[in-house]
Structures are given as structure tokens and as C-alpha cells.
Design an enzyme around this catalytic site. Sequence first.
Site, PDB file in Angstrom:
ATOM      1  N   CYS A   1       0.850  -1.199   0.000  1.00 55.44           N
ATOM      2  CA  CYS A   1       0.000   0.000   0.000  1.00 55.44           C
ATOM      3  C   CYS A   1       0.875   1.234   0.000  1.00 55.44           C
ATOM      4  CB  CYS A   1      -0.922  -0.040   1.204  1.00 55.44           C
ATOM      5  SG  CYS A   1      -2.102  -1.372   1.016  1.00 55.44           S
TER       6      CYS A   1
ATOM      7  N   CYS B   1      -5.345   3.559   1.234  1.00 56.82           N
ATOM      8  CA  CYS B   1      -5.183   3.867   2.658  1.00 56.82           C
ATOM      9  C   CYS B   1      -6.468   3.665   3.440  1.00 56.82           C
ATOM     10  CB  CYS B   1      -4.697   5.306   2.795  1.00 56.82           C
ATOM     11  SG  CYS B   1      -4.392   5.769   4.480  1.00 56.82           S
ATOM     12  N   ASP B   2      -6.425   2.732   4.375  1.00 57.21           N
ATOM     13  CA  ASP B   2      -7.498   2.470   5.331  1.00 57.21           C
ATOM     14  C   ASP B   2      -7.314   3.520   6.432  1.00 57.21           C
ATOM     15  OD1 ASP B   2      -8.853   1.459   7.572  1.00 57.21           O
ATOM     16  OD2 ASP B   2      -8.307  -0.629   7.178  1.00 57.21           O
TER      17      ASP B   2
ATOM     18  N   TYR C   1     -13.910   2.050   5.510  1.00 56.16           N
ATOM     19  CA  TYR C   1     -14.812   0.929   5.219  1.00 56.16           C
ATOM     20  C   TYR C   1     -16.172   1.191   5.863  1.00 56.16           C
ATOM     21  CZ  TYR C   1     -10.905  -1.835   3.399  1.00 56.16           C
ATOM     22  OH  TYR C   1      -9.856  -2.290   2.642  1.00 56.16           O
TER      23      TYR C   1
ATOM     24  N   SER D   1     -10.633  -5.383   7.697  1.00 55.61           N
ATOM     25  CA  SER D   1     -11.071  -6.161   6.521  1.00 55.61           C
ATOM     26  C   SER D   1      -9.891  -6.884   5.907  1.00 55.61           C
ATOM     27  CB  SER D   1     -11.655  -5.220   5.469  1.00 55.61           C
ATOM     28  OG  SER D   1     -12.776  -4.572   5.997  1.00 55.61           O
TER      29      SER D   1
HETATM   30  N1  LIG Z   1      -7.807  -3.574   5.615  1.00 56.31           N
HETATM   31  C1  LIG Z   1      -6.525  -3.393   5.920  1.00 56.31           C
HETATM   32  N2  LIG Z   1      -6.157  -2.259   6.563  1.00 56.31           N
HETATM   33  C2  LIG Z   1      -4.858  -2.048   6.886  1.00 56.31           C
HETATM   34  O1  LIG Z   1      -4.573  -0.986   7.475  1.00 56.31           O
HETATM   35  C3  LIG Z   1      -3.878  -3.031   6.522  1.00 56.31           C
HETATM   36  C4  LIG Z   1      -4.296  -4.211   5.857  1.00 56.31           C
HETATM   37  N3  LIG Z   1      -5.625  -4.366   5.570  1.00 56.31           N
HETATM   38  N4  LIG Z   1      -3.419  -5.197   5.541  1.00 56.31           N
HETATM   39  C5  LIG Z   1      -1.991  -5.009   5.672  1.00 56.31           C
HETATM   40  C6  LIG Z   1      -1.640  -4.078   6.759  1.00 56.31           C
HETATM   41  C7  LIG Z   1      -1.766  -4.557   8.172  1.00 56.31           C
HETATM   42  N5  LIG Z   1      -2.042  -3.320   8.889  1.00 56.31           N
HETATM   43  C8  LIG Z   1      -2.740  -3.272  10.079  1.00 56.31           C
HETATM   44  C9  LIG Z   1      -3.338  -4.408  10.563  1.00 56.31           C
HETATM   45  C10 LIG Z   1      -4.045  -4.370  11.760  1.00 56.31           C
HETATM   46  C11 LIG Z   1      -4.119  -3.184  12.471  1.00 56.31           C
HETATM   47  C12 LIG Z   1      -4.869  -3.171  13.763  1.00 56.31           C
HETATM   48  O2  LIG Z   1      -5.596  -4.086  14.075  1.00 56.31           O
HETATM   49  N6  LIG Z   1      -4.687  -2.184  14.600  1.00 56.31           N
HETATM   50  C13 LIG Z   1      -5.374  -2.037  15.860  1.00 56.31           C
HETATM   51  C14 LIG Z   1      -4.655  -2.694  17.013  1.00 56.31           C
HETATM   52  C15 LIG Z   1      -3.190  -2.869  16.839  1.00 56.31           C
HETATM   53  C16 LIG Z   1      -2.497  -3.546  18.024  1.00 56.31           C
HETATM   54  O3  LIG Z   1      -3.159  -3.959  18.992  1.00 56.31           O
HETATM   55  O4  LIG Z   1      -1.254  -3.659  17.980  1.00 56.31           O
HETATM   56  C17 LIG Z   1      -5.569  -0.552  16.144  1.00 56.31           C
HETATM   57  O5  LIG Z   1      -6.465  -0.255  16.932  1.00 56.31           O
HETATM   58  O6  LIG Z   1      -4.826   0.268  15.593  1.00 56.31           O
HETATM   59  C18 LIG Z   1      -3.505  -2.037  11.988  1.00 56.31           C
HETATM   60  C19 LIG Z   1      -2.812  -2.098  10.796  1.00 56.31           C
HETATM   61  C20 LIG Z   1      -2.085  -2.207   7.971  1.00 56.31           C
HETATM   62  N7  LIG Z   1      -2.508  -2.896   6.796  1.00 56.31           N
HETATM   63  O1  LIG Z   2       0.296   0.014   5.259  1.00 59.23           O
HETATM   64  C1  LIG Z   2      -0.881  -0.216   4.901  1.00 59.23           C
HETATM   65  C2  LIG Z   2      -1.268  -1.431   4.374  1.00 59.23           C
HETATM   66  C3  LIG Z   2      -2.550  -1.611   3.998  1.00 59.23           C
HETATM   67  N1  LIG Z   2      -3.457  -0.607   4.131  1.00 59.23           N
HETATM   68  C4  LIG Z   2      -4.860  -0.876   3.723  1.00 59.23           C
HETATM   69  C5  LIG Z   2      -5.422  -0.151   2.542  1.00 59.23           C
HETATM   70  C6  LIG Z   2      -6.547  -1.078   2.083  1.00 59.23           C
HETATM   71  O2  LIG Z   2      -7.697  -0.873   2.897  1.00 59.23           O
HETATM   72  C7  LIG Z   2      -5.969  -2.458   2.380  1.00 59.23           C
HETATM   73  C8  LIG Z   2      -5.286  -3.080   1.187  1.00 59.23           C
HETATM   74  O3  LIG Z   2      -6.213  -3.447   0.229  1.00 59.23           O
HETATM   75  P1  LIG Z   2      -6.004  -3.280  -1.343  1.00 59.23           P
HETATM   76  O4  LIG Z   2      -7.214  -3.942  -1.909  1.00 59.23           O
HETATM   77  O5  LIG Z   2      -4.744  -4.029  -1.696  1.00 59.23           O
HETATM   78  O6  LIG Z   2      -5.922  -1.821  -1.646  1.00 59.23           O
HETATM   79  O7  LIG Z   2      -5.009  -2.251   3.393  1.00 59.23           O
HETATM   80  C9  LIG Z   2      -3.098   0.591   4.679  1.00 59.23           C
HETATM   81  O8  LIG Z   2      -3.919   1.522   4.846  1.00 59.23           O
HETATM   82  N2  LIG Z   2      -1.812   0.757   5.027  1.00 59.23           N
END
Ligand SMILES: Nc1nc(=O)c2c([nH]1)NC[C@@H]1CN(c3ccc(C(=O)N[C@@H](CCC(=O)O)C(=O)O)cc3)CN21
Ligand SMILES: O=c1ccn([C@H]2C[C@H](O)[C@@H](COP(=O)(O)O)O2)c(=O)[nH]1
Length: 283
Positions: free
Chosen positions: A160, A182-183, A223, A282
Site C-alpha cells: 500500500c 489507505c485504510d 470501510y 477487513s
Molecule cells: N484492511 C486493511 N487495513 C490495513 O490498514 C492493513 C491491511 N488491511 N493489511 C496489511 C496491513 C496490516 N495493517 C494493520 C493491521 C491491523 C491493524 C490493527 O488491528 N490495529 C489495531 C490494534 C493494533 C495492536 O493492537 O497492535 C488498532 O487499533 O490500531 C492495523 C494495521 C495495515 N494494513
Molecule cells: O500500510 C498499509 C497497508 C494496507 N493498508 C490498507 C489499505 C486497504 O484498505 C488495504 C489493502 O487493500 P487493497 O485492496 O490491496 O488496496 O489495506 C493501509 O492503509 N496501510
Amino acid sequence: MKQYLALCQRIIEQGHWVVNERTGKRCLTVINADLEYQVADNEFPLITTRKSYWKAAIAELLGYIRGYSNAADFRALGTKTWDANANDNAAWLANPHRKGLDDMGRVYGVQGRAWAGPEGQVIDQLKKVVDDLRQGKDDRGEIITFYNPGEFDRGCLRPCMHTHNFSLLGDTLYLTSYQRSCDVPLGLNFNQVQVFTFLALMAQICGLKPGVAYHKIVNAHIYEDQLPLMRDVQLKRQPFPSPKLTINPKIQSLQDLETWVTLDDFAVEGYQCHPAIQYPFSV
Ligand SMILES: Nc1nc(=O)c2c([nH]1)NC[C@@H]1CN(c3ccc(C(=O)N[C@@H](CCC(=O)O)C(=O)O)cc3)CN21
Ligand SMILES: O=c1ccn([C@H]2C[C@H](O)[C@@H](COP(=O)(O)O)O2)c(=O)[nH]1
């Protein structure tokens, strides 16, 4: 913090609903966001309107710097954020290139440290940039890119935040980072910390002063299942002042980052925040 809140507000007021096929969810979406972080003044861009797990974000960055390809290595550093993409993503589970439990494939750091060249050579993009910057050199191509379309089928997710471009003006180092997707409630919370910390760390190991980090986002989305929490809870809160990031001054080289550095080498001072919010994730 203001620029983060302004982006969230903009998505809510002007966003378009876009169906995302990969996750099967709708996302409220805007195109183009430019964020800036004042690394020289140590204004650490940590979200204060909810508790932010900044250590997990730095653990992810360290894993990318080390070229990790396995969610277990990320867990050992201190973050579980790659578990779901490595192990719960149906398309990746069915992919013949997946090497078993926790394998993420050739994503992020693998491309940054071991891009496969046409003659089978291993190209270490990060080392090239560090070697140049340590000599005060900027060849206008100090770029680390994780985006390798020829190997998308060998990784669990396309990167991303895909490109980091460093620049020098005198002895001040700048960073421009590019993000395609960017989520905003979950990912950006981490990505802001990573862009800031990457510039701070690179300046420190290259003997340079940090300047500004520029963060350019293309598709910024919330989302559908995250929207009520963002709109009705997080955006109703007043932000606190930015905290400061302290990095162990003993970190002096890329080798230090690759070998002994842990999350104990990072501390945040003055972090005042509102209670945690658990946003849906997601896969
Ligand atoms: N949909 C999606 N959003 C993302 O931001 C994302 C992905 N997928 N896939 C790859 C990576 C993984 N990333 C992530 C994954 C999980 C959290 C998360 O669950 N954060 C929580 C708790 C974190 C913790 O306890 O350490 C939060 O409240 O920020 C954040 C970023 C960012 N990326
Ligand atoms: O560093 C990161 C990694 C992932 N994301 C988010 C952005 C999207 O919501 C998903 C990735 O889905 P794609 O379908 O490949 O775009 O993960 C992020 O914000 N930051």
C-alpha cells in the site's frame, strides 16, 4: 493531528461510495491527500483522538527494513498486524507460491532488500540509498520501491505504501512517501508513524538532520463498517498536542537496525490520548 482529522472529515462530507471487490465491502472514498510531518521539530504524528499502538507501527517498519517475509518474524518484533493477511486471506491460501503458515511471500521488505534482478542477482535498494546518503550524495534517484508488478502473484497483498524517495538539501534529509490505498481509521494511524520514523531513523544512521516528511496518498477510504465509529465517536473528540519520539542515539547504522534494535529503543514522551476504539479490520 489537524490534517488527519481534516482528511477524515473530508471523506465523510465529500466521499464517494465505492465497492471493493477484494474485501466485498463498500468504502467511502476520496482521491488524493497530502500530509506533511515536521520531523525537524519532532512533532510525532501520533493520533490522539484514540489510543494508538505506535510500537506495533514501528515494529512493522523494522520488519520492512529487515526484509522480513513472515508474519512470525513480525510477531517476534512486536506486532500481529500481518497475521490475517498471511493466514486468513482465501486467495493467498490457495496460491501455490505460499510457503506455509505465516508466509507473506515477496512483499514490502523483500522487494526493498532483495529485488530479483534479470540475471538472478539480488538488488538491495535500501543499502544503496543508505550508502549514498552517508556520503552526502543524492543522485535524484534515492528511491526504495516495493511495487513489483512482476511478482504480485508471489505475495499476500500488493504494497500500500509502495515507494519512499529520499532527498538531500545540504545536510538536511527529506522523505516523500507514496501510498496507493489507505485504510484511514486503521492503516493511516500506523502509516503516519512509519513515514515520520523512517525519516528520523535514516537521518540518524546517515549522520544527517531530518527535515520534512511528505506523505502522498491516492485512494483514502473508510470501510462501511468503520464509518459509525469514526463519524460518531472519534471525530467528536478534541485532539491533544503532539507527543515527541525519542530514538536510542546508539543506533548508528543499517547493521544496527538489522541486528540488535528492538522496540525498547523507541520511546514516546507526552502522549495524551482518548480511550481506544476497536475498528473492524477487513482482510
Ligand atoms: N484492511 C486493511 N487495513 C490495513 O490498514 C492493513 C491491511 N488491511 N493489511 C496489511 C496491513 C496490516 N495493517 C494493520 C493491521 C491491523 C491493524 C490493527 O488491528 N490495529 C489495531 C490494534 C493494533 C495492536 O493492537 O497492535 C488498532 O487499533 O490500531 C492495523 C494495521 C495495515 N494494513
Ligand atoms: O500500510 C498499509 C497497508 C494496507 N493498508 C490498507 C489499505 C486497504 O484498505 C488495504 C489493502 O487493500 P487493497 O485492496 O490491496 O488496496 O489495506 C493501509 O492503509 N496501510
